[in-house]
Design a protein around this motif. Sequence first.
Motif, PDB file in Angstrom:
ATOM      1  N   ILE A  56       6.142  -0.615   1.462  1.00  0.00           N
ATOM      2  CA  ILE A  56       5.646  -1.851   1.982  1.00  0.00           C
ATOM      3  C   ILE A  56       4.564  -2.232   2.173  1.00  0.00           C
ATOM      4  N   GLU A  57       3.646  -3.111   1.886  1.00  0.00           N
ATOM      5  CA  GLU A  57       2.362  -3.361   2.196  1.00  0.00           C
ATOM      6  C   GLU A  57       1.721  -4.254   2.860  1.00  0.00           C
ATOM      7  N   GLY A  58       1.031  -4.013   3.398  1.00  0.00           N
ATOM      8  CA  GLY A  58       0.533  -5.045   4.505  1.00  0.00           C
ATOM      9  C   GLY A  58      -0.770  -4.353   4.888  1.00  0.00           C
ATOM     10  N   ARG A  88       5.347 -15.872   5.323  1.00  0.00           N
ATOM     11  CA  ARG A  88       5.264 -16.743   4.517  1.00  0.00           C
ATOM     12  C   ARG A  88       5.702 -16.934   3.346  1.00  0.00           C
ATOM     13  N   HIS A  89       6.169 -15.565   2.744  1.00  0.00           N
ATOM     14  CA  HIS A  89       7.632 -14.820   2.436  1.00  0.00           C
ATOM     15  C   HIS A  89       8.152 -13.419   2.299  1.00  0.00           C
ATOM     16  N   ALA A  90       7.657 -12.738   2.136  1.00  0.00           N
ATOM     17  CA  ALA A  90       8.609 -12.234   2.567  1.00  0.00           C
ATOM     18  C   ALA A  90       8.085 -11.567   3.818  1.00  0.00           C
ATOM     19  N   GLY A 138      -2.197  -2.269  -8.987  1.00  0.00           N
ATOM     20  CA  GLY A 138      -0.905  -3.504  -8.797  1.00  0.00           C
ATOM     21  C   GLY A 138      -2.541  -4.955  -8.409  1.00  0.00           C
ATOM     22  N   HIS A 139      -0.873  -6.012  -8.951  1.00  0.00           N
ATOM     23  CA  HIS A 139      -2.078  -7.748  -8.859  1.00  0.00           C
ATOM     24  C   HIS A 139      -2.536  -7.860  -9.937  1.00  0.00           C
ATOM     25  N   ASP A 140      -1.965  -9.265 -10.420  1.00  0.00           N
ATOM     26  CA  ASP A 140      -2.172  -9.361 -11.649  1.00  0.00           C
ATOM     27  C   ASP A 140      -1.552  -9.007 -12.646  1.00  0.00           C
ATOM     28  N   LEU A 162      -3.942   3.471   0.062  1.00  0.00           N
ATOM     29  CA  LEU A 162      -5.450   3.274   0.143  1.00  0.00           C
ATOM     30  C   LEU A 162      -4.675   1.692  -1.384  1.00  0.00           C
ATOM     31  N   PHE A 163      -4.918   0.258  -0.979  1.00  0.00           N
ATOM     32  CA  PHE A 163      -5.644  -0.717  -1.869  1.00  0.00           C
ATOM     33  C   PHE A 163      -6.970  -0.794  -2.257  1.00  0.00           C
ATOM     34  N   MET A 164      -7.361  -0.199  -3.238  1.00  0.00           N
ATOM     35  CA  MET A 164      -8.741  -0.139  -3.183  1.00  0.00           C
ATOM     36  C   MET A 164      -9.482  -0.639  -4.300  1.00  0.00           C
ATOM     37  N   VAL A 183       9.027  -3.653  -8.155  1.00  0.00           N
ATOM     38  CA  VAL A 183       8.824  -4.998  -8.450  1.00  0.00           C
ATOM     39  C   VAL A 183       8.715  -5.715  -6.928  1.00  0.00           C
ATOM     40  N   ASN A 184       7.497  -6.800  -7.059  1.00  0.00           N
ATOM     41  CA  ASN A 184       7.352  -7.045  -5.907  1.00  0.00           C
ATOM     42  C   ASN A 184       8.442  -7.608  -5.417  1.00  0.00           C
ATOM     43  N   LEU A 185       9.033  -8.082  -4.060  1.00  0.00           N
ATOM     44  CA  LEU A 185       9.565  -9.669  -4.206  1.00  0.00           C
ATOM     45  C   LEU A 185       9.324  -9.951  -3.082  1.00  0.00           C
ATOM     46  N   ASN A 186       7.809 -10.672  -3.355  1.00  0.00           N
ATOM     47  CA  ASN A 186       7.677 -11.850  -2.514  1.00  0.00           C
ATOM     48  C   ASN A 186       7.737 -12.724  -2.180  1.00  0.00           C
ATOM     49  N   LYS A 187       7.750 -13.156  -3.621  1.00  0.00           N
ATOM     50  CA  LYS A 187       8.360 -15.109  -4.235  1.00  0.00           C
ATOM     51  C   LYS A 187       9.751 -14.983  -4.145  1.00  0.00           C
ATOM     52  N   ILE A 188      10.142 -14.237  -4.532  1.00  0.00           N
ATOM     53  CA  ILE A 188      11.739 -14.524  -3.731  1.00  0.00           C
ATOM     54  C   ILE A 188      11.745 -14.438  -2.500  1.00  0.00           C
ATOM     55  N   LEU A 231      -1.412   0.280   2.641  1.00  0.00           N
ATOM     56  CA  LEU A 231      -2.751  -0.926   3.126  1.00  0.00           C
ATOM     57  C   LEU A 231      -3.385  -1.317   2.869  1.00  0.00           C
ATOM     58  N   VAL A 232      -3.506  -2.612   3.087  1.00  0.00           N
ATOM     59  CA  VAL A 232      -4.221  -3.669   2.714  1.00  0.00           C
ATOM     60  C   VAL A 232      -5.140  -4.504   3.143  1.00  0.00           C
ATOM     61  N   PRO A 233      -6.342  -4.679   2.898  1.00  0.00           N
ATOM     62  CA  PRO A 233      -7.217  -5.094   4.629  1.00  0.00           C
ATOM     63  C   PRO A 233      -7.681  -6.811   3.932  1.00  0.00           C
ATOM     64  N   LEU A 292      -5.412 -16.500   1.353  1.00  0.00           N
ATOM     65  CA  LEU A 292      -4.291 -16.634   0.149  1.00  0.00           C
ATOM     66  C   LEU A 292      -3.480 -15.818  -1.012  1.00  0.00           C
ATOM     67  N   THR A 293      -3.776 -14.455  -1.153  1.00  0.00           N
ATOM     68  CA  THR A 293      -3.265 -13.601  -2.018  1.00  0.00           C
ATOM     69  C   THR A 293      -4.822 -12.339  -1.690  1.00  0.00           C
ATOM     70  N   SER A 294      -3.793 -11.176  -1.808  1.00  0.00           N
ATOM     71  CA  SER A 294      -4.634  -9.427  -1.923  1.00  0.00           C
ATOM     72  C   SER A 294      -6.574 -10.550  -3.058  1.00  0.00           C
ATOM     73  N   ASP A 295      -8.013 -10.042  -2.179  1.00  0.00           N
ATOM     74  CA  ASP A 295      -8.176  -9.979  -3.194  1.00  0.00           C
ATOM     75  C   ASP A 295      -9.319  -9.193  -3.034  1.00  0.00           C
ATOM     76  N   ILE A 323       7.573  -5.017  -0.686  1.00  0.00           N
ATOM     77  CA  ILE A 323       7.271  -6.122   0.014  1.00  0.00           C
ATOM     78  C   ILE A 323       5.900  -6.412   0.941  1.00  0.00           C
ATOM     79  N   HIS A 324       5.559  -7.204   0.746  1.00  0.00           N
ATOM     80  CA  HIS A 324       4.193  -8.061   1.847  1.00  0.00           C
ATOM     81  C   HIS A 324       4.266  -8.122   2.762  1.00  0.00           C
ATOM     82  N   PRO A 325       5.103  -8.547   3.857  1.00  0.00           N
ATOM     83  CA  PRO A 325       5.338  -8.554   4.964  1.00  0.00           C
ATOM     84  C   PRO A 325       4.392  -9.263   5.781  1.00  0.00           C
ATOM     85  N   ARG A 326       3.275 -10.813   5.481  1.00  0.00           N
ATOM     86  CA  ARG A 326       2.081 -11.100   5.927  1.00  0.00           C
ATOM     87  C   ARG A 326       2.437 -11.844   7.224  1.00  0.00           C
ATOM     88  N   PRO A 327       1.651 -11.362   8.109  1.00  0.00           N
ATOM     89  CA  PRO A 327       2.405 -12.075   9.822  1.00  0.00           C
ATOM     90  C   PRO A 327       1.844 -13.165   9.272  1.00  0.00           C
TER      91      PRO A 327
END
Length: 241
Positions: free
Chosen positions: A73-75, A49-51, A194-196, A134-136, A6-11, A95-97, A103-106, A42-46
């Motif tokens: 941990i994603e990022g 904003r959330h995690a 993952g995603h959506d 690797l996020f692919m 469960v991704n807790l970013n939105k928490i 690892l996510v590029p 706004l989000t991973s796309d 969790i996906h702590p972004r620089p």
Amino acid sequence: MTHLSVNLNKIGLLRNSRGRNYPNMVEMAERTLTLGAFGVTIHPRPDQRHATYQDAYDLKNLLKRFPMAELNIEGFPDAKFLDVVQEVVPHQCTLVPDDPNQLTSDHGWNLARDQDALRPVIAKLKQKGIRVVLFMDPVAENMQLAKEIGADRVELYTEAYANAYGTEEGEAVLAQYQQAAQAAVAVGLEVNAGHDLDLNNVEALCAPGHIAEVSIGHALTAEALDLGWDQVVQAYLAKLS
Ligand SMILES: CC(=O)[C@@H](O)[C@H](O)COP(=O)(O)O
Ligand SMILES: NCC(=O)COP(=O)(O)O
């Protein structure tokens, strides 16, 4: 069976919107793992904003009480992210590029372009005993190179699947994801997704049995507004069992 992380970013997003520690990230993670989820992500972004990076340390500490559970941990592997991951040592790092201002991973990695930068990063994280993902995008032809540069798993970026689900293109798009998953397994990779993903679309993706783990957060949190957190987590577990 597919594991649920469960991704807790939105928490974190809700918590950060008021400057108090409520909802409490660690308490929500503990509640989620107690319900039977395999792990938390969790996906702590620089911009945090959330995690936050601190969440990573706090969740790793919590996981000491859940020895069978995993922290993912994603990022994007910038210097700060890598410092935190190498200190926290999660079970898994995805690892996510992403650029900092997305706004989000796309999108997934362009390995032909990024392989030389990724190889040493993957090696460094694996030396720490961290499973590297690797996020692919779901392109079967790219899985061999993901394996060659050292990844343990790929995570299939599933927005296109979610968008097509229930439409005329749905079956064809699902077939593309199954082909990518089979190609990954064929070269010795395990497959996350993952995603959506949501309660409606997750089952068809995971039914064939190629997906080791799904990480779900945005829709799960929104669904919990209607159904309740405990009920939603239990509903995902039932669909993935
Ligand atoms: C990598 C991915 O698709 C998601 O895990 C990502 O963490 C979503 O990030 P936001 O929660 O910031 O949209
Ligand atoms: N890697 C996908 C993830 O962790 C959560 O994505 P989403 O469910 O928030 O879209």
